[in-house]
Write an enzyme that holds these catalytic residues in place. Sequence first.
Site, PDB file in Angstrom:
ATOM      1  N   SER A 228     -52.296 -34.090   1.565  1.00  0.00           N
ATOM      2  CA  SER A 228     -52.194 -32.636   1.408  1.00  0.00           C
ATOM      3  C   SER A 228     -51.000 -32.302   0.531  1.00  0.00           C
ATOM      4  CB  SER A 228     -52.027 -31.957   2.769  1.00  0.00           C
ATOM      5  OG  SER A 228     -53.188 -32.094   3.549  1.00  0.00           O
ATOM      6  N   GLY A 259     -53.595 -27.833   7.591  1.00  0.00           N
ATOM      7  CA  GLY A 259     -53.750 -29.283   7.580  1.00  0.00           C
ATOM      8  C   GLY A 259     -54.809 -29.764   8.555  1.00  0.00           C
ATOM      9  N   ASP A 260     -54.876 -29.150   9.739  1.00  0.00           N
ATOM     10  CA  ASP A 260     -55.882 -29.527  10.721  1.00  0.00           C
ATOM     11  C   ASP A 260     -57.289 -29.181  10.223  1.00  0.00           C
ATOM     12  OD1 ASP A 260     -53.769 -30.300  12.338  1.00  0.00           O
ATOM     13  OD2 ASP A 260     -53.688 -28.381  13.385  1.00  0.00           O
TER      14      ASP A 260
END
Length: 320
Positions: A228, A259-260
């Site tokens: 990321s 991010g999840d």
Amino acid sequence: MILTVTLNTALDITYRVPRLRPHASHRVTEVTERPGGKGINVARVLAALGHHTAVTGFAGGVTGTVVRELLAAEAPAGTDAGTGGGRITDALVPIAGTTRRTIGVVDTASGDTTQLNEAGPAVTAAEWAAFMDAYARLLREASAVALCGSLPPGVPVGTYAQLIREARAAGVPTLLDTSGEPLRRGVAARPDIVKPNAEELAGLTGSTEPLRAARDARRRGARAVAASLGADGLLAITAQGAWQAAPPERLTGNPTGAGDAAVAGLLSGLVDEVPWPERIARAVALSAAAVRAPAAGEFDRTVYAELLDRIEVTEHPTAA
């Protein structure tokens, strides 16, 4: 079924205040509580995409009871909650200690969030053995496993490496999303995908140049690296090639669960067996749509649908 592992499960508590000022008393205008931890957030997005997911890890004490009650009450998340067609199965393992809390204080005026994260309960040897038994059973039905977040006290630093080896022995692909020494040891166990952010990638490899660092992470053991890069999107280095995907414009909002959401996109692409360029486009679109949602584990379905076909995917000239 996609299995997500959150060893340091949490009860996420969010306070909203008109303006956050140091050394001052504040009147809270809104309080929300929800099950938390990176793997639970990932499962919530996957369920909204239509996947059956199971969440495992530890839950204990009054806080753990609240987490499990809230998890049972949840519909799959998204702007139109419940329309994704997926579901979440609670496979958390009970422990004697009390599940940690994370406190987020949102400054309504600026939109900034101040985060306070407890360490988590200590896990005994007997509780760890019970988890490993549950993990082995869950692997029999899993199509993929996500290993996410920090480790609670009492859990060995090489735990993720152990869980990756167990999954590989069962023929189940793994995605690792953690940091520090657990990341370093986990990468050496050869996960199918490792998903660091730029800071975690630099900490692992010592390089701040993302392409070089991602290739180094592959040489250290990861079969594929999906890094990321914040507003610059996602860089993927794989055995099939190297690509970078980015949203067509910068979106403002709450980046906490971005991010999840990207992890959920990568897992969804993995189990759907889509090519890597499409896989990372899905992850970037979900990540951007999560920025426009109010809480981690949610995403704006309209933004996701609008962005998916507009994600710019660039192939790098050589693979790792």
